[in-house]
Design a protein around this motif. Structure first.
Motif, PDB file in Angstrom:
ATOM      1  N   ASP A 364       0.828  -1.204   0.000  1.00  0.00           N
ATOM      2  CA  ASP A 364       0.000   0.000   0.000  1.00  0.00           C
ATOM      3  C   ASP A 364       0.862   1.253   0.000  1.00  0.00           C
ATOM      4  OD1 ASP A 364      -2.427  -1.351  -0.029  1.00  0.00           O
ATOM      5  OD2 ASP A 364      -2.577  -1.413   2.162  1.00  0.00           O
ATOM      6  N   LEU A 365       1.958   1.211   0.754  1.00  0.00           N
ATOM      7  CA  LEU A 365       2.847   2.368   0.827  1.00  0.00           C
ATOM      8  C   LEU A 365       3.491   2.644  -0.528  1.00  0.00           C
ATOM      9  CD1 LEU A 365       4.246   4.520   2.569  1.00  0.00           C
ATOM     10  CD2 LEU A 365       5.984   2.806   3.166  1.00  0.00           C
ATOM     11  N   MET A 366       3.894   1.590  -1.236  1.00  0.00           N
ATOM     12  CA  MET A 366       4.454   1.772  -2.567  1.00  0.00           C
ATOM     13  C   MET A 366       3.387   2.245  -3.542  1.00  0.00           C
ATOM     14  SD  MET A 366       6.700  -0.800  -4.979  1.00  0.00           S
ATOM     15  CE  MET A 366       5.450  -2.036  -5.266  1.00  0.00           C
ATOM     16  N   TYR A 367       2.202   1.681  -3.426  1.00  0.00           N
ATOM     17  CA  TYR A 367       1.023   2.028  -4.226  1.00  0.00           C
ATOM     18  C   TYR A 367       1.168   1.548  -5.672  1.00  0.00           C
ATOM     19  CZ  TYR A 367      -3.224   4.502  -5.520  1.00  0.00           C
ATOM     20  OH  TYR A 367      -4.494   4.799  -5.951  1.00  0.00           O
ATOM     21  N   THR A 368       2.157   2.097  -6.380  1.00  0.00           N
ATOM     22  CA  THR A 368       2.423   1.659  -7.752  1.00  0.00           C
ATOM     23  C   THR A 368       3.917   1.400  -7.912  1.00  0.00           C
ATOM     24  OG1 THR A 368       0.578   2.951  -8.638  1.00  0.00           O
ATOM     25  CG2 THR A 368       2.281   2.252 -10.193  1.00  0.00           C
ATOM     26  N   GLY A 369       4.279   0.247  -8.477  1.00  0.00           N
ATOM     27  CA  GLY A 369       5.696  -0.056  -8.638  1.00  0.00           C
ATOM     28  C   GLY A 369       5.932  -1.507  -8.978  1.00  0.00           C
ATOM     29  N   PHE A 370       7.162  -1.944  -8.793  1.00  0.00           N
ATOM     30  CA  PHE A 370       7.603  -3.274  -9.226  1.00  0.00           C
ATOM     31  C   PHE A 370       7.974  -4.117  -8.015  1.00  0.00           C
ATOM     32  CE2 PHE A 370      11.205  -5.692 -11.557  1.00  0.00           C
ATOM     33  CZ  PHE A 370      10.351  -6.753 -11.843  1.00  0.00           C
ATOM     34  N   LEU A 371       7.315  -5.268  -7.880  1.00  0.00           N
ATOM     35  CA  LEU A 371       7.644  -6.243  -6.839  1.00  0.00           C
ATOM     36  C   LEU A 371       8.593  -7.269  -7.434  1.00  0.00           C
ATOM     37  CD1 LEU A 371       7.299  -7.791  -4.139  1.00  0.00           C
ATOM     38  CD2 LEU A 371       5.190  -8.786  -5.106  1.00  0.00           C
ATOM     39  N   VAL A 372       9.827  -7.312  -6.951  1.00  0.00           N
ATOM     40  CA  VAL A 372      10.851  -8.211  -7.479  1.00  0.00           C
ATOM     41  C   VAL A 372      10.838  -9.516  -6.683  1.00  0.00           C
ATOM     42  CG1 VAL A 372      13.303  -8.525  -7.990  1.00  0.00           C
ATOM     43  CG2 VAL A 372      12.274  -6.247  -8.171  1.00  0.00           C
ATOM     44  N   THR A 373      10.657 -10.632  -7.386  1.00  0.00           N
ATOM     45  CA  THR A 373      10.664 -11.940  -6.723  1.00  0.00           C
ATOM     46  C   THR A 373      11.848 -12.811  -7.144  1.00  0.00           C
ATOM     47  OG1 THR A 373       9.204 -12.828  -8.435  1.00  0.00           O
ATOM     48  CG2 THR A 373       8.164 -11.952  -6.437  1.00  0.00           C
ATOM     49  N   GLU A 374      12.537 -12.424  -8.242  1.00  0.00           N
ATOM     50  CA  GLU A 374      13.734 -13.140  -8.679  1.00  0.00           C
ATOM     51  C   GLU A 374      14.738 -12.153  -9.260  1.00  0.00           C
ATOM     52  OE1 GLU A 374      13.323 -17.069 -10.745  1.00  0.00           O
ATOM     53  OE2 GLU A 374      11.201 -16.486 -10.829  1.00  0.00           O
ATOM     54  N   LEU A 375      16.016 -12.410  -9.013  1.00  0.00           N
ATOM     55  CA  LEU A 375      17.104 -11.627  -9.585  1.00  0.00           C
ATOM     56  C   LEU A 375      18.047 -12.570 -10.312  1.00  0.00           C
ATOM     57  CD1 LEU A 375      17.800  -9.228  -6.574  1.00  0.00           C
ATOM     58  CD2 LEU A 375      17.028  -8.510  -8.849  1.00  0.00           C
ATOM     59  N   PHE A 376      18.584 -12.123 -11.448  1.00  0.00           N
ATOM     60  CA  PHE A 376      19.438 -12.977 -12.270  1.00  0.00           C
ATOM     61  C   PHE A 376      20.768 -12.296 -12.549  1.00  0.00           C
ATOM     62  CE2 PHE A 376      14.985 -13.267 -13.712  1.00  0.00           C
ATOM     63  CZ  PHE A 376      14.689 -14.552 -13.264  1.00  0.00           C
ATOM     64  N   GLY A 377      21.795 -13.113 -12.785  1.00  0.00           N
ATOM     65  CA  GLY A 377      23.083 -12.577 -13.219  1.00  0.00           C
ATOM     66  C   GLY A 377      23.903 -12.010 -12.073  1.00  0.00           C
ATOM     67  N   ASP A 378      25.105 -11.594 -12.416  1.00  0.00           N
ATOM     68  CA  ASP A 378      26.040 -11.075 -11.412  1.00  0.00           C
ATOM     69  C   ASP A 378      26.541  -9.700 -11.847  1.00  0.00           C
ATOM     70  OD1 ASP A 378      27.649 -10.939  -9.171  1.00  0.00           O
ATOM     71  OD2 ASP A 378      29.320 -12.001 -10.115  1.00  0.00           O
ATOM     72  N   GLY A 379      25.617  -8.809 -12.131  1.00  0.00           N
ATOM     73  CA  GLY A 379      25.995  -7.501 -12.638  1.00  0.00           C
ATOM     74  C   GLY A 379      26.233  -6.482 -11.551  1.00  0.00           C
ATOM     75  N   VAL A 380      27.051  -6.831 -10.571  1.00  0.00           N
ATOM     76  CA  VAL A 380      27.365  -5.904  -9.482  1.00  0.00           C
ATOM     77  C   VAL A 380      28.869  -5.662  -9.466  1.00  0.00           C
ATOM     78  CG1 VAL A 380      27.190  -5.417  -7.019  1.00  0.00           C
ATOM     79  CG2 VAL A 380      25.422  -6.799  -8.141  1.00  0.00           C
ATOM     80  N   ASN A 381      29.264  -4.407  -9.581  1.00  0.00           N
ATOM     81  CA  ASN A 381      30.674  -4.022  -9.584  1.00  0.00           C
ATOM     82  C   ASN A 381      31.030  -3.500  -8.195  1.00  0.00           C
ATOM     83  OD1 ASN A 381      33.187  -2.734  -9.906  1.00  0.00           O
ATOM     84  ND2 ASN A 381      32.764  -2.264 -12.046  1.00  0.00           N
ATOM     85  N   ILE A 382      31.774  -4.299  -7.433  1.00  0.00           N
ATOM     86  CA  ILE A 382      32.108  -3.924  -6.057  1.00  0.00           C
ATOM     87  C   ILE A 382      33.120  -2.776  -6.025  1.00  0.00           C
ATOM     88  CG2 ILE A 382      33.115  -4.774  -3.884  1.00  0.00           C
ATOM     89  CD1 ILE A 382      30.268  -5.685  -4.451  1.00  0.00           C
ATOM     90  N   VAL A 383      33.845  -2.572  -7.095  1.00  0.00           N
ATOM     91  CA  VAL A 383      34.808  -1.464  -7.134  1.00  0.00           C
ATOM     92  C   VAL A 383      34.085  -0.122  -7.213  1.00  0.00           C
ATOM     93  CG1 VAL A 383      36.736  -0.430  -8.402  1.00  0.00           C
ATOM     94  CG2 VAL A 383      36.554  -2.925  -8.223  1.00  0.00           C
ATOM     95  N   THR A 384      33.000  -0.068  -7.991  1.00  0.00           N
ATOM     96  CA  THR A 384      32.281   1.195  -8.190  1.00  0.00           C
ATOM     97  C   THR A 384      30.933   1.250  -7.475  1.00  0.00           C
ATOM     98  OG1 THR A 384      31.165   0.373 -10.178  1.00  0.00           O
ATOM     99  CG2 THR A 384      33.333   1.408 -10.462  1.00  0.00           C
ATOM    100  N   GLY A 385      30.382   0.083  -7.140  1.00  0.00           N
ATOM    101  CA  GLY A 385      29.052   0.035  -6.544  1.00  0.00           C
ATOM    102  C   GLY A 385      27.937   0.011  -7.569  1.00  0.00           C
ATOM    103  N   ASP A 386      28.294  -0.007  -8.860  1.00  0.00           N
ATOM    104  CA  ASP A 386      27.268  -0.038  -9.903  1.00  0.00           C
ATOM    105  C   ASP A 386      26.528  -1.371  -9.884  1.00  0.00           C
ATOM    106  OD1 ASP A 386      27.866   2.521 -10.745  1.00  0.00           O
ATOM    107  OD2 ASP A 386      29.301   1.851 -12.268  1.00  0.00           O
TER     108      ASP A 386
END
Length: 449
Positions: A364-386
């Motif tokens: 209700d607080l979000m009201y409109t948006g995206f509910l994420v139930t699965e994430l794929f891949g390893d697209g996280v750069n720990i050097v930059t935080g991207d």
């Protein structure tokens, strides 16, 4: 019974062997550590009520690690006899002479070793018959296949049991032991409707078999999740609020664990390099590490180097309070080890807000948006935080689920995403070493079509 085990007998024999090999180690005038480990495992899988795989194993091994004048070498073997471990010591000493000197390589500080002054309840052994396990996985499979006519197949139900004995010793005449159990039950359903097919799974894990979810629930849950994903759509590219479901919200904090690991810090390959004692989360969010949590999936009295674990604040009112260090990374940074050789211990994500909202309330607080139930891949750069990962889930409108979504990418920078966390719900998932509820994040980039 499928097999029997006597861990007390194993423990007595391994302790005797450990005492003998540590004496041999000292006679060679080198410092070192020896680990002896034995794991009993039962695994069974069922599909359409037919048992298609049964595995029984009893795996034992040792690891010898030698520190010889700032040189370190290790030898692994699955023979734990006194003579074989002594041979491993000899081999490791010879090997160490060919390794370059590194002044930061040293044995853990004796004053930091576990002193046998605490206990935790993570050992709940249970004997099983083949009939009992077969009945368990078949119940899961039955409720998966009979939940709804849209469930057209199953990829099987799986049960696993692990009984683990670890004994660690060092040339300081220190010996530590730990026994633990781990149980796992899962189901994977395949659903179909109007030419679309989807699959999803559900699982439950626990230290104590009695704490597993009911097999009926596991089967129904996998079927329900698969059906819910049918006839999914893509959404337009936009900036939107996002809720990360409690099933996977821990993944947002795995990136924190990687970023504050001592090796990333001394190599200066983390975007959090200058963030100790700085706020990186909202001032109401806390992460507490409790290695002594009864039945905790990551509870440990000592780390892989024998250093005593401690309860500690990782994040305090949004502020980063510590690195995660083993002896080597601590030596490189000229500070003391935090006892994290081998991983983390039961991170508890919490809020100091007086009112904790339910999952429906944060929808209700979000009201409109995206509910994420699965994430794929390893697209996280720990050097930059991207951050950039594939995702699927559900589109929310007026606080209600409207339709399933696939083929999108969630992206941004971790610092921005962490600071944009608005709320946590109360649906804490305990099936992981990071225990976290669903998370509502404001203003996240969603790339669709």
């Amino acid at each position: 019974m499928l097999f029997s085990y006597n861990l007390q007998k194993d423990l007595k024999g391994f302790t005797h062997n450990m005492q003998r090999v540590l004496s041999y180690l000292k006679k060679n005038s080198v410092f070192g550590m020896v680990e002896i480990r034995k794991i009993y495992r039962i695994s069974m899988s069922s599909r359409y009520g037919i048992i298609d795989d049964i595995e029984l194993s009893s795996c034992v091994n040792h690891i010898v690690t030698i520190y010889n004048n700032y040189r370190r070498s290790s030898v692994f073997s699955n023979n734990v006899s006194i003579s074989e471990i002594c041979r491993s010591i000899d081999k490791s000493i010879v090997m160490s002479k060919y390794i370059d000197v590194d002044k930061y390589l040293k044995l853990p500080d004796i004053n930091l070793l576990y002193k046998n002054n605490k206990t935790i309840n993570i050992f709940f052994p249970k004997s099983f018959s083949l009939k009992e396990i077969k009945n368990l996985v078949n119940i899961v499979d039955f409720y998966t296949l009979n939940f709804d006519s849209k469930v057209v197949s199953t990829e099987g139900s799986v049960f696993e049991c692990f009984v683990d004995l670890k004994i660690l010793g060092s040339s300081f005449d220190w010996i530590g032991t730990q026994m633990s159990t781990y149980y796992y039950l899962s189901s994977c359903a395949v659903a179909s409707n109007q030419g679309y097919m989807e699959r999803d799974y559900s699982y439950t894990v626990a230290r104590d078999f009695k704490d597993l979810d009911e097999p009926m629930f596991v089967g129904k849950s996998s079927a329900q999740k698969s059906i819910a994903k049918l006839n999914s759509k893509k959404i337009v590219t936009q900036i939107s609020p996002v809720i990360i479901k409690s099933d996977i919200s821990y993944e947002l904090f795995i990136d924190l664990k990687r970023a504050i690991n001592g090796y990333a810090v001394f190599k200066k390959s983390t975007f959090l390099l200058n963030c100790i004692d700085k706020q990186i989360f909202p001032d109401w969010l806390n992460i507490f590490e409790n290695p002594f949590l009864d039945k905790g999936l990551s509870s440990n009295l000592f780390d892989n180097e024998g250093i005593a674990t401690k309860s500690r604040k990782i994040i305090d009112n949004g502020v980063l309070k510590t690195w995660l260090l083993d002896t080597y990374s601590a030596s490189r940074l000229n500070i003391s080890s935090t006892g994290h050789a081998g991983g983390i211990y039961n991170w508890l994500i919490s809020t100091n807000k007086k009112v904790i909202q339910s999952f429906d309330q944060i929808l209700d607080l979000m009201y409109t948006g995206f509910l994420v139930t699965e994430l794929f891949g390893d697209g996280v750069n720990i050097v930059t935080g991207d951050y950039s990962r594939g995702a699927c889930g559900f589109w929310i409108d007026h606080g209600k689920i409207k339709y399933p979504v696939h083929g999108v990418t969630v992206s941004g920078n971790l610092l921005d995403m962490w600071n944009n966390i608005i709320s946590l719900s109360n649906d804490i998932n305990v099936n992981n070493s990071i225990q976290c509820a669903s998370i509502l994040i404001d203003k996240v980039q969603i790339s669709g079509y």
